[in-house]
Scaffold this motif. Structure first.
Motif, mmCIF file in Angstrom:
data_model
loop_
_atom_site.group_PDB
_atom_site.id
_atom_site.type_symbol
_atom_site.label_atom_id
_atom_site.label_comp_id
_atom_site.label_asym_id
_atom_site.label_seq_id
_atom_site.Cartn_x
_atom_site.Cartn_y
_atom_site.Cartn_z
ATOM 1 N N GLY A 481 0.967 -1.250 -0.136
ATOM 2 C CA GLY A 481 0.069 0.013 -0.005
ATOM 3 C C GLY A 481 0.828 1.441 0.034
ATOM 4 O O GLY A 481 2.102 1.137 0.318
ATOM 5 N N GLN A 482 0.298 2.236 -0.368
ATOM 6 C CA GLN A 482 1.047 3.603 -0.470
ATOM 7 C C GLN A 482 1.374 4.014 0.924
ATOM 8 O O GLN A 482 0.685 3.738 1.759
ATOM 9 C CB GLN A 482 0.092 4.774 -1.078
ATOM 10 C CG GLN A 482 -0.239 4.655 -2.484
ATOM 11 C CD GLN A 482 -1.417 5.463 -2.954
ATOM 12 O OE1 GLN A 482 -2.484 5.231 -3.033
ATOM 13 N NE2 GLN A 482 -1.008 6.829 -3.014
ATOM 14 N N SER A 483 2.859 4.663 0.842
ATOM 15 C CA SER A 483 3.413 5.071 1.878
ATOM 16 C C SER A 483 2.522 6.830 2.377
ATOM 17 O O SER A 483 2.833 7.418 1.502
ATOM 18 C CB SER A 483 4.616 5.513 2.015
ATOM 19 O OG SER A 483 5.062 6.092 3.046
ATOM 20 N N ILE A 484 1.822 6.688 3.386
ATOM 21 C CA ILE A 484 1.420 8.151 3.869
ATOM 22 C C ILE A 484 2.563 8.948 4.197
ATOM 23 O O ILE A 484 2.645 10.306 3.663
ATOM 24 C CB ILE A 484 0.650 7.942 5.079
ATOM 25 C CG1 ILE A 484 -0.834 7.243 4.780
ATOM 26 C CG2 ILE A 484 -0.123 9.302 5.543
ATOM 27 C CD1 ILE A 484 -1.419 6.829 5.935
ATOM 28 N N GLU A 525 4.004 3.919 -5.266
ATOM 29 C CA GLU A 525 3.428 5.344 -5.578
ATOM 30 C C GLU A 525 2.072 5.264 -6.530
ATOM 31 O O GLU A 525 2.170 4.430 -7.511
ATOM 32 C CB GLU A 525 4.533 6.315 -6.179
ATOM 33 C CG GLU A 525 5.805 6.428 -4.966
ATOM 34 C CD GLU A 525 6.631 7.335 -5.610
ATOM 35 O OE1 GLU A 525 6.360 7.837 -6.749
ATOM 36 O OE2 GLU A 525 7.825 7.532 -4.946
ATOM 37 N N GLN A 526 1.272 6.264 -6.229
ATOM 38 C CA GLN A 526 0.123 6.624 -6.944
ATOM 39 C C GLN A 526 -0.159 7.891 -6.981
ATOM 40 O O GLN A 526 0.159 8.827 -6.197
ATOM 41 C CB GLN A 526 -1.072 5.776 -6.451
ATOM 42 C CG GLN A 526 -0.808 4.172 -6.343
ATOM 43 C CD GLN A 526 -0.680 3.360 -7.701
ATOM 44 O OE1 GLN A 526 -1.088 3.905 -8.588
ATOM 45 N NE2 GLN A 526 -0.190 2.166 -7.551
ATOM 46 N N PRO A 527 -1.184 8.239 -8.140
ATOM 47 C CA PRO A 527 -1.520 9.590 -8.245
ATOM 48 C C PRO A 527 -2.300 10.136 -7.154
ATOM 49 O O PRO A 527 -2.655 11.340 -6.952
ATOM 50 C CB PRO A 527 -2.055 9.801 -9.641
ATOM 51 C CG PRO A 527 -1.673 8.502 -10.292
ATOM 52 C CD PRO A 527 -1.200 7.560 -9.556
ATOM 53 N N VAL A 528 -2.968 9.127 -6.546
ATOM 54 C CA VAL A 528 -4.103 9.572 -5.454
ATOM 55 C C VAL A 528 -3.267 9.772 -4.216
ATOM 56 O O VAL A 528 -2.340 9.216 -3.778
ATOM 57 C CB VAL A 528 -4.865 8.367 -5.298
ATOM 58 C CG1 VAL A 528 -6.026 8.629 -4.061
ATOM 59 C CG2 VAL A 528 -5.658 8.020 -6.440
ATOM 60 N N ARG A 529 -3.378 10.956 -3.664
ATOM 61 C CA ARG A 529 -2.520 11.321 -2.693
ATOM 62 C C ARG A 529 -3.081 10.599 -1.120
ATOM 63 O O ARG A 529 -4.387 10.904 -1.009
ATOM 64 C CB ARG A 529 -2.826 12.865 -2.316
ATOM 65 C CG ARG A 529 -2.025 13.736 -3.231
ATOM 66 C CD ARG A 529 -1.834 15.104 -2.747
ATOM 67 N NE ARG A 529 -3.053 15.821 -2.690
ATOM 68 C CZ ARG A 529 -3.295 17.173 -2.481
ATOM 69 N NH1 ARG A 529 -2.203 17.923 -1.917
ATOM 70 N NH2 ARG A 529 -4.483 17.897 -2.389
ATOM 71 N N PRO A 530 -2.184 9.943 -0.585
ATOM 72 C CA PRO A 530 -2.785 9.266 0.780
ATOM 73 C C PRO A 530 -2.867 10.059 2.038
ATOM 74 O O PRO A 530 -2.056 11.204 2.024
ATOM 75 C CB PRO A 530 -2.023 8.075 0.855
ATOM 76 C CG PRO A 530 -0.528 8.740 0.278
ATOM 77 C CD PRO A 530 -1.048 9.684 -0.572
#
Length: 739
Positions: A481-484, A525-530
Motif C-alpha cells: 500500500g502507499q506510504s502516507i 506510488e500512485q497519483p492519489v494522495r494518501p
C-alpha cells in the motif's frame, strides 16, 4: 498516527528567521522538559510574563487567572469533536483546585517553541491520540504552579503558614478568611515562580475520573455560538469555490471564464496552482459561476485506471520480495513442516474522512501581512506553508485556530491544502485585481469526497503454519500500500530504513508472542494522495490480525479467547481488556437465537481496546445489535468522554466496515456524496456498553483506539453465522448472501 519519542526534543530557532523547510525541521519544544516556560525560582516573578490585559495572573504559557475569577486555559491542541478542551481543562482545574465551570479554553497561537507537542518531537499539532498523553504532566504542573503562587499570595496577605491554607473550587481560605482566585490574581503575579511543586495525590481527585464531569463545549455546539471555519464573518468577506482537476494526476490546460463572469455576484475568476477559483459575494453565485466555466483538462497523466487494476497490481507485488520490516527467525522451516497451513489475502479500499464540516479556510492578505482562520490541526505545517503561498516571511503570518466539525486526520495533512488554497486565492485577488478582501475558500461535500487524501488502498497476504499441537510454527505476512509519510515533505523524515511504520503498525509490532514471524512491505506510488485516517494503519492491520487469530483458533480446535490469551503472556494489559470484554459481553454464554458473537482486541496509540460484537444477518448484511467495549487508557481523565469516544469509534468503524469505499475509474473517484459514500444511519447504530479498566498508568488517548477492533469482531461473528471468511472490505462487497 505514528510519532517519535517525546525525548527527541531540540531547541528551535526563531520561526521568523526560517524558511519553510527549516521551519518544519526546527519546530521543537524549547525551554524546560515539560515545556512550561517557567521563570527560574526565586528570581523572575509571574508579573514579568503576565498578560498585559488588566491584572491577569499568568505564571506560565498555559494558564491565566483574571480578576473576574475566570481561569483561561491556553490550549495547544485542536478540538475537532474528541473532547480535548474538556480533558485538558479537567486536568488543569484538578491541580489548580479551580471551579471547572469557571475554566475557559482559548487556542494557543502558532508557536512551537512554547506549544509544541512533545510526542511529535516538538512540532505544534494534534493527532495520533496524543493530546492527553502529551499534556498530562504539563497541565498538572501548570495548575499546581499557579495554585502554589495563589497560596503564597494569600499566606503573605494573611500572615499565615501556607500549610494552613485550603483551596477549593477557586476559593482560597484559612480559617474564617477567604479570597477568590480573582481577588488574589494581582498579588499572585508578584510571587516568585516555584522551582518545584507538589502534585495532588490521586486519592484527592475531585474531577479526574468522575463520571459527573461532562463536556464544557456542548452548550456552544448546541446553541450555535461555537464558531467553525464555515461560520467566520469578516468585513467584505468573499466566498470562493475551486474547479479542481476531475481526475488524479490531471492538470489544467485552458479555461474560458466569460460565462462565469456574467453570473450575478461573481467578482473574479482566478487561475491558481490548484485549478480555477471563482470568487463571489456568496456561496450560491460562486457555485453557479463554477458551473459556467469552460475548462479543458489534460488527462494524459491521470490515474490510476481503476481500483480493480490496483488490486491486481498489488497482488502481484505481494508475492515479490519486499522491504523487511521484522523477522524473529526463519519462517520457512515452520511453514514447510506445518501440520496445518492457512493462506489468506485481504483487500482494503480507499476511504474518505467524510467529516461533517467540509474543508474550508479563510485568508486575509492586507498591508503586507496575512491572517488565516481555519481548523489548524497542524500549525507547524499550516504556518510555514501559508507564508510560502503568500510570499511572506512567517513572522508576518498569523493563524487563528477554530474548532472543526470533525477531522479524522483530514485537517492534519502535510500540504496544508485548505489553508494554502485560501492564501493562493487571496494572493491572486491582490495581484490580479489589486484587492485585499478577505476570502473564504469553501469546499462542497463533493469537492471534499473526491479530492483524494484518502486512507490508502491496501492488500495483505499471510501464510501461517500450525504444528500438530495447534501452535503457531511460522507466520509470513506481506503488506502492500502507499506510504502516507512519503507523500509529503513534512513527514518523509519519519520513514526509517525504507519502512513507513504507519503502513504496518498493528502487524509489526504485535503484542502476540509469535515465533518465526516475518513481515515485509511494498510501498508503491500512485497519483492519489494518501493520508492517515482515524487510527491510521491499525484500520487494516487489526482486521487482518484479528480475523486470522480467530481462523487459527478454529483450526487448532480452541476457543478464540483462550487461543489469544496463550499468546499474550508478555502483554498483560492486552490480555486484561480481552478478558474484561469477554466477561461483560457474555462470551461464555449462548448468543440470542439467530445471532452470534465475535471478539477482537487491539493495542493502538498506547491504549488497549477489546470489543465483542453481537451480530445477526439481514438480507446478506451484518446487523450489529450490541458491542461490548473494554478499554484501558491509563488514568481515566473523563470517563463520560472516554465512553463517548468508544461509542463514536464503534459507529465510525461500523460505517466503514459495512459500506466504506472510494472506488476509482479512469483516475476519478466514483463516490461524491453520502448517497454513494454511505455513513451509518441512526437505526444502524448498535447498543454500546463501555467498561473502563481502573488504572494508575499515565493516561493515553481514546480518539482512535476504539476503531480498529470493531470490523474484525463483526467479521468473526459473521463467520460463526455463515461459515464464510470476509477477506475484502466493505461487507457490502463480500457477497455474503442470506443466512
Amino acid at each position: 498516527m505514528h510519532f517519535s519519542d517525546p525525548a527527541r526534543i531540540v531547541a528551535a530557532e526563531p520561526a521568523a528567521a526560517l524558511g519553510r523547510r527549516d521551519f518544519l525541521k526546527g519546530t521543537a519544544a524549547a525551554g524546560l522538559v515539560l515545556g512550561l516556560h517557567l521563570a527560574p525560582a526565586g528570581r523572575a516573578r509571574a508579573a514579568d510574563t503576565a498578560d498585559t490585559a488588566g491584572e491577569a495572573f499568568a505564571p506560565n504559557a498555559f494558564v491565566r487567572v483574571s480578576p473576574d475569577n475566570t481561569v483561561t486555559l491556553v490550549i495547544k491542541h485542536h478540538e475537532m469533536g474528541q473532547g480535548v478542551t474538556t480533558g485538558l481543562s479537567t486536568i488543569l482545574a484538578e491541580e489548580l483546585d479551580a471551579d471547572l465551570a469557571a475554566v475557559r479554553a482559548e487556542y494557543a497561537p502558532s508557536d512551537a517553541e512554547r506549544y509544541g507537542n512533545l510526542v511529535m518531537g516538538g512540532m505544534q499539532g494534534t493527532g495520533g491520540s496524543t493530546a492527553i498523553a502529551n499534556s498530562w504532566m504539563q497541565m498538572r504542573m501548570a495548575g499546581a504552579t499557579a495554585r502554589a503562587m495563589l497560596v503564597a499570595a494569600a499566606a503573605e496577605r494573611w500572615d499565615v503558614p501556607a500549610s494552613d491554607i485550603v483551596v477549593s473550587k477557586g476559593v482560597v481560605s484559612a480559617g474564617e478568611r477567604s479570597a477568590t482566585f480573582g481577588e488574589l490574581a494581582e498579588a499572585a503575579a508578584q510571587q516568585a515562580v516555584p522551582g518545584e511543586v507538589a502534585l495532588k495525590d490521586p486519592s484527592r481527585f475531585v474531577y479526574i475520573g468522575k463520571r459527573d464531569v461532562h463536556r464544557l463545549d456542548s452548550k456552544g455546539k448546541t446553541d450555535g455560538t461555537a464558531t467553525y471555519g464555515i461560520d467566520v464573518q469578516l468585513p467584505g468577506l468573499l466566498t470562493a469555490v475551486i474547479a479542481r482537476p476531475p481526475a488524479f494526476g490531471a492538470t489544467l490546460r485552458s479555461f474560458d471564464a466569460a460565462e462565469a463572469k456574467k453570473v450575478n455576484g461573481v467578482e473574479a475568476v482566478l487561475e491558481i496552482p490548484e485549478g480555477v477559483a471563482v470568487v463571489a459575494t456568496g456561496m450560491w453565485p460562486a457555485i453557479k459561476g463554477r458551473k459556467a466555466l469552460e475548462i479543458e483538462w489534460d488527462l494524459s497523466t491521470a490515474g490510476p485506471a481503476s481500483s480493480e487494476a490496483l488490486y491486481e497490481q498489488y497482488e502481484k507485488l505481494v508475492d515479490a520480495p519486499g522491504t523487511a520490516v521484522t523477522s524473529s527467525q526463519d519462517t520457512e522451516p515452520g511453514l514447510a513442516g506445518a501440520a496445518t497451513t492457512i493462506e489468506a489475502g485481504f483487500r482494503f479500499p480507499y476511504l474518505a474522512h467524510a467529516a461533517m464540516e467540509p474543508m474550508n479556510g479563510v485568508a486575509w492578505l492586507r498591508d503586507g501581512r496575512l491572517e488565516t482562520w481555519a481548523g489548524h490541526q497542524f500549525p507547524s505545517i499550516d504556518h510555514p506553508y501559508a507564508a510560502e503561498a503568500a510570499g511572506l516571511d512567517v513572522s508576518k503570518v498569523e493563524l487563528n485556530t477554530l474548532i472543526s466539525g470533525g477531522s479524522f486526520g483530514r485537517r492534519a495533512n502535510g500540504w496544508a491544502d485548505f489553508t494554502v488554497e485560501a492564501v493562493h486565492v487571496a494572493r491572486a485577488l491582490k495581484e490580479q485585481h489589486d484587492r485585499e478582501d478577505p476570502v473564504r475558500v469553501q469546499w462542497t461535500r463533493e469537492d471534499d469526497t473526491q479530492a483524494g487524501l484518502y486512507r490508502p488502498l491496501y492488500v495483505h497476504r499471510a501464510r501461517i503454519g500450525l504444528d500438530a499441537d495447534g501452535n503457531i510454527a511460522g507466520w509470513r505476512h506481506t503488506v502492500v500500500g502507499q506510504s502516507i509519510m512519503a507523500a509529503t515533505e513534512a513527514m518523509a523524515g519519519m520513514i526509517h530504513n525504507g519502512v513507513d511504520e504507519s503502513s504496518v503498525e498493528g502487524v509489526s509490532p504485535t503484542p502476540y508472542a509469535i515465533p518465526a514471524f516475518s513481515v515485509a512491505l511494498h510501498s508503491p506510488e500512485q497519483p492519489v494522495r494518501p493520508l492517515w485516517w482515524r487510527s491510521v494503519g491499525h484500520t487494516h492491520t487489526a482486521y487482518a490480525m484479528e480475523t486470522l487469530m480467530d481462523e487459527l483458533a478454529e483450526a487448532a480446535g480452541r476457543d478464540p479467547v483462550e487461543f489469544r490469551l496463550a499468546l499474550l503472556g508478555d502483554a498483560p494489559r492486552v490480555a486484561g481488556v480481552l478478558k474484561l470484554a469477554a466477561d461483560k459481553g457474555g462470551w461464555s454464554e449462548p448468543a440470542p437465537e439467530g445471532r452470534a458473537r465475535g471478539i477482537a482486541v487491539h493495542k493502538s496509540f498506547s491504549s488497549y481496546v477489546a470489543e465483542v460484537a453481537e451480530v445477526s444477518m439481514v438480507d446478506g448484511m451484518p446487523k450489529v445489535h450490541r458491542v461490548t467495549v473494554a478499554v484501558d487508557c491509563g488514568v481515566p481523565i473523563n470517563p463520560d468522554q472516554i465512553a463517548a469516544q468508544m461509542e463514536g469509534g464503534v459507529g465510525f468503524a461500523l460505517a466503514a466496515a459495512l459500506y466504506g469505499e472510494i472506488g476509482i475509474e479512469d483516475g476519478k473517484a466514483q463516490q461524491a456524496n453520502f448517497d454513494r459514500y454511505q455513513v451509518l444511519r441512526m437505526p444502524e447504530m448498535p447498543q454500546v456498553d463501555v467498561h473502563i479498566v481502573p488504572s494508575q498508568e499515565a493516561p493515553t488517548g481514546v480518539g482512535e483506539p476504539g476503531v480498529p477492533p470493531l470490523a474484525p469482531a463483526v467479521a468473526n461473528a459473521v463467520h460463526r453465522l455463515t461459515g464464510k471468511r470476509v477477506r475484502r472490505l466493505p461487507f457490502a462487497r463480500a457477497g455474503l448472501g442470506s443466512a
